[in-house]
Write a protein that holds these residues in place. Structure first.
Motif, PDB file in Angstrom:
ATOM      1  N   ARG A  47      33.613  44.061 -15.844  1.00 45.84           N
ATOM      2  CA  ARG A  47      34.806  44.046 -16.633  1.00 45.84           C
ATOM      3  C   ARG A  47      35.107  42.992 -17.591  1.00 45.84           C
ATOM      4  NH1 ARG A  47      36.734  44.183 -10.794  1.00 45.84           N
ATOM      5  NH2 ARG A  47      36.689  46.213 -10.035  1.00 45.84           N
ATOM      6  N   ARG A  48      34.380  41.890 -17.238  1.00 44.69           N
ATOM      7  CA  ARG A  48      34.554  40.703 -18.247  1.00 44.69           C
ATOM      8  C   ARG A  48      33.743  40.965 -19.463  1.00 44.69           C
ATOM      9  NH1 ARG A  48      35.479  35.038 -14.957  1.00 44.69           N
ATOM     10  NH2 ARG A  48      36.753  35.892 -13.110  1.00 44.69           N
ATOM     11  N   MET A  49      32.492  41.375 -19.195  1.00 42.96           N
ATOM     12  CA  MET A  49      31.493  41.809 -20.104  1.00 42.96           C
ATOM     13  C   MET A  49      32.123  43.026 -21.040  1.00 42.96           C
ATOM     14  SD  MET A  49      28.739  39.974 -20.058  1.00 42.96           S
ATOM     15  CE  MET A  49      27.610  40.796 -20.950  1.00 42.96           C
ATOM     16  N   ALA A  50      32.999  43.703 -20.562  1.00 42.09           N
ATOM     17  CA  ALA A  50      33.706  44.672 -21.264  1.00 42.09           C
ATOM     18  C   ALA A  50      35.113  44.168 -22.254  1.00 42.09           C
ATOM     19  CB  ALA A  50      34.142  45.851 -20.506  1.00 42.09           C
ATOM     20  N   HIS A  51      35.280  42.850 -22.064  1.00 43.82           N
ATOM     21  CA  HIS A  51      36.465  42.325 -22.668  1.00 43.82           C
ATOM     22  C   HIS A  51      36.178  41.433 -23.755  1.00 43.82           C
ATOM     23  CE1 HIS A  51      40.059  39.953 -23.147  1.00 43.82           C
ATOM     24  NE2 HIS A  51      40.700  40.821 -22.250  1.00 43.82           N
ATOM     25  N   ARG A 168      30.308  44.676 -46.714  1.00 46.56           N
ATOM     26  CA  ARG A 168      31.669  43.734 -46.443  1.00 46.56           C
ATOM     27  C   ARG A 168      31.349  42.514 -45.637  1.00 46.56           C
ATOM     28  NH1 ARG A 168      33.980  49.097 -45.333  1.00 46.56           N
ATOM     29  NH2 ARG A 168      35.686  49.406 -46.926  1.00 46.56           N
ATOM     30  N   ARG A 169      30.041  42.446 -45.302  1.00 53.68           N
ATOM     31  CA  ARG A 169      29.414  41.344 -44.543  1.00 53.68           C
ATOM     32  C   ARG A 169      30.151  41.079 -43.412  1.00 53.68           C
ATOM     33  NH1 ARG A 169      24.930  39.893 -44.711  1.00 53.68           N
ATOM     34  NH2 ARG A 169      25.425  37.689 -44.157  1.00 53.68           N
ATOM     35  N   GLN A 170      30.499  42.376 -42.651  1.00 49.75           N
ATOM     36  CA  GLN A 170      31.108  42.260 -41.279  1.00 49.75           C
ATOM     37  C   GLN A 170      30.451  43.108 -40.227  1.00 49.75           C
ATOM     38  OE1 GLN A 170      34.345  40.966 -40.542  1.00 49.75           O
ATOM     39  NE2 GLN A 170      34.410  39.921 -42.278  1.00 49.75           N
ATOM     40  N   ALA A 171      30.718  42.717 -39.236  1.00 47.23           N
ATOM     41  CA  ALA A 171      30.117  43.664 -37.954  1.00 47.23           C
ATOM     42  C   ALA A 171      31.347  43.899 -36.702  1.00 47.23           C
ATOM     43  CB  ALA A 171      29.278  42.651 -37.231  1.00 47.23           C
ATOM     44  N   ARG A 172      30.940  45.048 -36.342  1.00 47.86           N
ATOM     45  CA  ARG A 172      31.932  45.706 -35.250  1.00 47.86           C
ATOM     46  C   ARG A 172      31.297  45.946 -34.124  1.00 47.86           C
ATOM     47  NH1 ARG A 172      35.926  50.104 -37.405  1.00 47.86           N
ATOM     48  NH2 ARG A 172      36.972  48.288 -37.798  1.00 47.86           N
ATOM     49  N   ARG A 173      31.896  45.401 -33.011  1.00 52.25           N
ATOM     50  CA  ARG A 173      31.139  45.387 -31.722  1.00 52.25           C
ATOM     51  C   ARG A 173      32.020  46.339 -30.843  1.00 52.25           C
ATOM     52  NH1 ARG A 173      31.028  39.900 -29.794  1.00 52.25           N
ATOM     53  NH2 ARG A 173      32.931  39.889 -28.664  1.00 52.25           N
ATOM     54  N   TYR A 174      31.405  47.277 -29.951  1.00 51.93           N
ATOM     55  CA  TYR A 174      31.933  48.342 -29.216  1.00 51.93           C
ATOM     56  C   TYR A 174      31.739  48.127 -27.797  1.00 51.93           C
ATOM     57  CZ  TYR A 174      31.394  50.854 -33.721  1.00 51.93           C
ATOM     58  OH  TYR A 174      31.483  51.086 -35.253  1.00 51.93           O
ATOM     59  N   HIS A 175      32.688  48.135 -27.075  1.00 49.23           N
ATOM     60  CA  HIS A 175      32.540  47.754 -25.330  1.00 49.23           C
ATOM     61  C   HIS A 175      32.804  49.174 -24.877  1.00 49.23           C
ATOM     62  CE1 HIS A 175      32.619  43.282 -25.601  1.00 49.23           C
ATOM     63  NE2 HIS A 175      32.980  43.526 -26.939  1.00 49.23           N
ATOM     64  N   TRP A 176      32.009  49.430 -23.935  1.00 51.52           N
ATOM     65  CA  TRP A 176      32.138  50.425 -22.984  1.00 51.52           C
ATOM     66  C   TRP A 176      32.165  49.994 -21.584  1.00 51.52           C
ATOM     67  CZ3 TRP A 176      31.960  55.955 -24.377  1.00 51.52           C
ATOM     68  CH2 TRP A 176      31.655  56.319 -25.958  1.00 51.52           C
ATOM     69  N   LEU A 177      32.990  50.839 -20.594  1.00 53.20           N
ATOM     70  CA  LEU A 177      32.937  50.434 -19.294  1.00 53.20           C
ATOM     71  C   LEU A 177      33.051  51.610 -18.209  1.00 53.20           C
ATOM     72  CD1 LEU A 177      33.223  48.164 -17.140  1.00 53.20           C
ATOM     73  CD2 LEU A 177      35.553  48.397 -17.322  1.00 53.20           C
ATOM     74  N   SER A 178      32.006  51.804 -17.515  1.00 56.27           N
ATOM     75  CA  SER A 178      31.993  53.042 -16.616  1.00 56.27           C
ATOM     76  C   SER A 178      33.437  53.259 -15.612  1.00 56.27           C
ATOM     77  CB  SER A 178      30.688  53.010 -15.924  1.00 56.27           C
ATOM     78  OG  SER A 178      30.693  51.827 -14.609  1.00 56.27           O
ATOM     79  N   GLU A 179      33.914  51.960 -15.246  1.00 53.52           N
ATOM     80  CA  GLU A 179      35.023  52.004 -14.335  1.00 53.52           C
ATOM     81  C   GLU A 179      36.228  52.868 -15.161  1.00 53.52           C
ATOM     82  OE1 GLU A 179      37.032  48.876 -11.445  1.00 53.52           O
ATOM     83  OE2 GLU A 179      36.942  48.272 -13.529  1.00 53.52           O
ATOM     84  N   GLY A 180      36.518  53.805 -14.548  1.00 50.62           N
ATOM     85  CA  GLY A 180      37.453  54.648 -14.688  1.00 50.62           C
ATOM     86  C   GLY A 180      37.339  55.488 -15.850  1.00 50.62           C
ATOM     87  N   LEU A 181      36.123  55.732 -16.444  1.00 50.45           N
ATOM     88  CA  LEU A 181      35.674  56.573 -17.567  1.00 50.45           C
ATOM     89  C   LEU A 181      35.770  57.724 -16.912  1.00 50.45           C
ATOM     90  CD1 LEU A 181      34.800  56.445 -20.625  1.00 50.45           C
ATOM     91  CD2 LEU A 181      32.429  56.254 -19.737  1.00 50.45           C
ATOM     92  N   LYS A 182      36.441  58.743 -17.797  1.00 55.26           N
ATOM     93  CA  LYS A 182      36.450  60.107 -17.453  1.00 55.26           C
ATOM     94  C   LYS A 182      35.958  61.177 -18.581  1.00 55.26           C
ATOM     95  CE  LYS A 182      40.421  59.753 -14.492  1.00 55.26           C
ATOM     96  NZ  LYS A 182      41.874  60.153 -14.209  1.00 55.26           N
TER      97      LYS A 182
END
Length: 425
Positions: A47-51, A168-182
Motif C-alpha cells: 500500500r505504501r509503495m502505491a502511495h 517538457r523535461r517532465q516525468a510521470r509516474r504510474y502506481h498500480w495496486l492489486s488490492e481491490g483491483l477489479k
C-alpha cells in the motif's frame, strides 16, 4: 475498485547515482522495508509503495534528489538489490526496472512463480497488460521507460512505472495496486503522477467504457477506410461548433515537485520539521545514548532517525512535504547539503541492530524508534526552532566532521564566511 490517489510533477534529471550512495541506499532501503513488514506486514508495504507521496519521501530519506524523476529508478533499483537476499525470508520479490530490465519482468515473474508457487504466467500477462494500458490506453504524452513489479509470495503486487516527456523535461509516474483491483480498464490506477497536460486520451477511465465499445463496433461494422472518412467529417463539424462542457473530475491530491534543486522553506512543513528536531533532542538522550548510539555521531544520527521513524510509522497525510525527508541524509548533489556518510552509516547500523533483535523477539530498539516518532508528533504542536536556512547552514558547517560527500567529492573544511553554507550547484 482501485482509484487514482493523486498526481505530481517530476522534473527530469540526468546523472547517475554514485556507487558510494547506491550501496548505502540498498542497505537502508532494505532494512526500512524489513521494519515495515515486521510492524505492519507485507500488504501494508505494498500500500505504501502505491502511495506517491510516501514513495517520494522514501527516496528522499535515502539521500536521492528529493524532487526529481530519478527517485523512481533509484528506489526500485536499491530495493531490487537489497531485498533479493531476503526474498525467501520476507516473501517479497522485485522484478523489472529501467530500460532492458523492464522487458525481463515477465520472465522474472514466471521464474519466481515456479519457485514459490504463485501463478507467474498469469502475473506476466498482468505485467504486459499494465504496460499496454499506460502506453496505449492512456495517451498523455509520456513514453514509458521504467516498469517495476513488486510481488509477494501470495501473489499480491504493486507496479510502479514511469514515462518521460522529453520536450517538457517532465516525468510521470504510474502506481498500480492489486488490492481491490477489479478491472484493468476502469480507472485502475492507484495514482498517476505528473504535470497536468490538459485534456488527454485516457481509455482506462471508467467513463470511457462507451467509447471503447463504440470503437470496437465501428471497426467491425465500418472498416478502417470509412472510419477515416467519418473522423474527417467530425473534425469539420467540430471546428464549427462550441464544445460541450465535460463532467467535472473529483479533486485529487497533487504533489508539485518544482524545478529548483535547492530545498526552500516553502517546500517544507516547518512545524513537522521542528517536531522531528525537538523529539530528537528530547527523547534521544533517554532512549538512544546507551541503547543504540556511539559517542560523537549520536546526536546528529537521532535527527536522521526521527525522519526514518516517520517513514516507518507515519500515516499517508504525513508525507505532503517530501522535501523535509531530505534533511535526514542530505542529497548527492549537495541539496539541501552533502550526504553525511558517518551519520548515514550510523543510521543503517541502528536500523539493522533494531530489526535483527526484533526478529529474535527483543523489541526494545524497535520500540525506541516508535517512541521517537510518537514524540515528534506530540511536540510539533508547539515546538519552535531555527528557520530552514539556519538548519542547512549548520549542516554545511559540520559537513566535514560528518563525512560530507557529494558527486563533487568530499567536503573540505570551510572557514569564515564560507562556513555559512553555500551551494555549488
Amino acid at each position: 475498485m482501485a482509484q487514482r490517489a493523486g498526481s505530481a510533477d517530476l522534473p527530469l534529471h540526468g546523472g547517475r547515482v554514485p556507487p558510494w550512495l547506491g550501496e548505502r541506499m540498498t542497505k537502508l532501503g532494505a532494512v526500512i522495508t524489513e521494519a515495515i513488514v515486521h510492524h505492519y506486514g507485507r500488504d501494508e508495504l505494498l500500500r505504501r509503495m502505491a502511495h506517491p507521496f510516501w514513495f517520494q519521501s522514501f527516496g528522499a530519506v535515502m539521500g536521492m534528489d528529493w524532487h526529481s524523476s530519478g527517485i523512481t529508478t533509484s528506489v526500485i533499483g536499491a530495493l531490487k538489490r537489497g531485498l533479493k537476499p531476503l526474498s525467501g525470508e520476507l516473501g517479497i520479490h522485485i522484478c523489472g526496472g529501467r530500460g532492458a530490465h523492464s522487458r525481463k519482468t515477465p520472465d522474472e515473474l514466471v521464474a519466481i512463480g515456479n519457485r514459490v508457487g504463485f501463478d507467474g504466467a498469469g502475473l506476466a500477462t498482468t505485467s504486459r497488460l499494465i504496460a499496454k494500458v499506460d502506453s496505449a490506453a492512456v495517451q498523455d504524452g509520456f513514453d514509458l521507460y521504467l516498469h517495476g513489479f513488486i510481488v509477494t509470495d501470495d501473489g499480491r503486487w504493486v507496479v510502479v512505472q514511469q514515462g518521460m516527456n522529453g520536450d517538457r523535461r517532465q516525468a510521470r509516474r504510474y502506481h498500480w495496486l492489486s488490492e481491490g483491483l477489479k478491472s484493468f480498464i476502469d480507472s485502475p490506477h492507484a495514482a498517476i503522477e505528473g504535470r497536468d497536460q490538459g485534456r488527454i486520451v485516457n481509455l482506462a477511465d471508467r467513463r470511457a467504457d462507451a467509447s471503447r465499445k463504440g470503437q470496437l463496433d465501428l471497426l467491425a461494422s465500418l472498416g478502417p477506410d470509412r472510419i477515416v472518412r467519418e473522423v474527417a467529417a467530425l473534425e469539420r463539424e467540430d471546428r464549427q461548433s462550441v464544445p460541450a462542457a465535460l463532467p467535472a473530475q473529483p479533486m485529487l491530491p497533487h504533489l508539485i515537485m518544482p524545478d529548483h534543486h535547492d530545498v526552500r522553506e516553502s517546500d517544507v512543513n516547518m512545524r513537522r520539521l521542528h517536531g522531528n528536531l525537538a523529539a530528537a533532542a528530547d527523547r534521544g538522550p533517554e532512549d538512544f545514548e546507551q541503547l543504540l548510539l556511539t559517542p560523537g555521531v549520536g546526536a546528529r544520527t537521532v535527527k536522521a532517525l526521527a525522519m526514518v521513524a516517520e517513514v516507518l510509522h507515519g500515516a499517508p497525510c504525513r508525507f505532503s512535504d517530501p522535501a523535509r525527508f531530505s534533511l535526514a541524509h542530505g542529497g548527492k548533489d549537495r541539496h539541501p547539503f552533502p550526504v553525511p556518510l558517518r551519520v548515514y552509516d550510523e543510521t543503517i547500523r541502528v536500523m539493522k541492530s533494531a530489526v535483527q533483535k526484533g526478529r529474535l523477539g527483543h523489541q526494545e530498539e524497535l520500540q525506541a524508534l516508535k517512541r521517537l516518532d510518537d514524540q515528534a508528533r506530540r511536540l510539533e504542536r508547539y515546538a519552535t526552532g531555527p528557520d530552514l536556512k539556519e538548519i542547512v547552514a549548520g549542516e554545511f558547517r559540520q559537513s566535514t566532521s560528518f563525512g560530507g560527500r557529494s558527486v563533487f567529492g568530499w567536503e573540505e573544511e570551510l572557514a569564515g564566511d564560507d562556513a555559512k553554507g553555500t551551494s555549488r550547484g
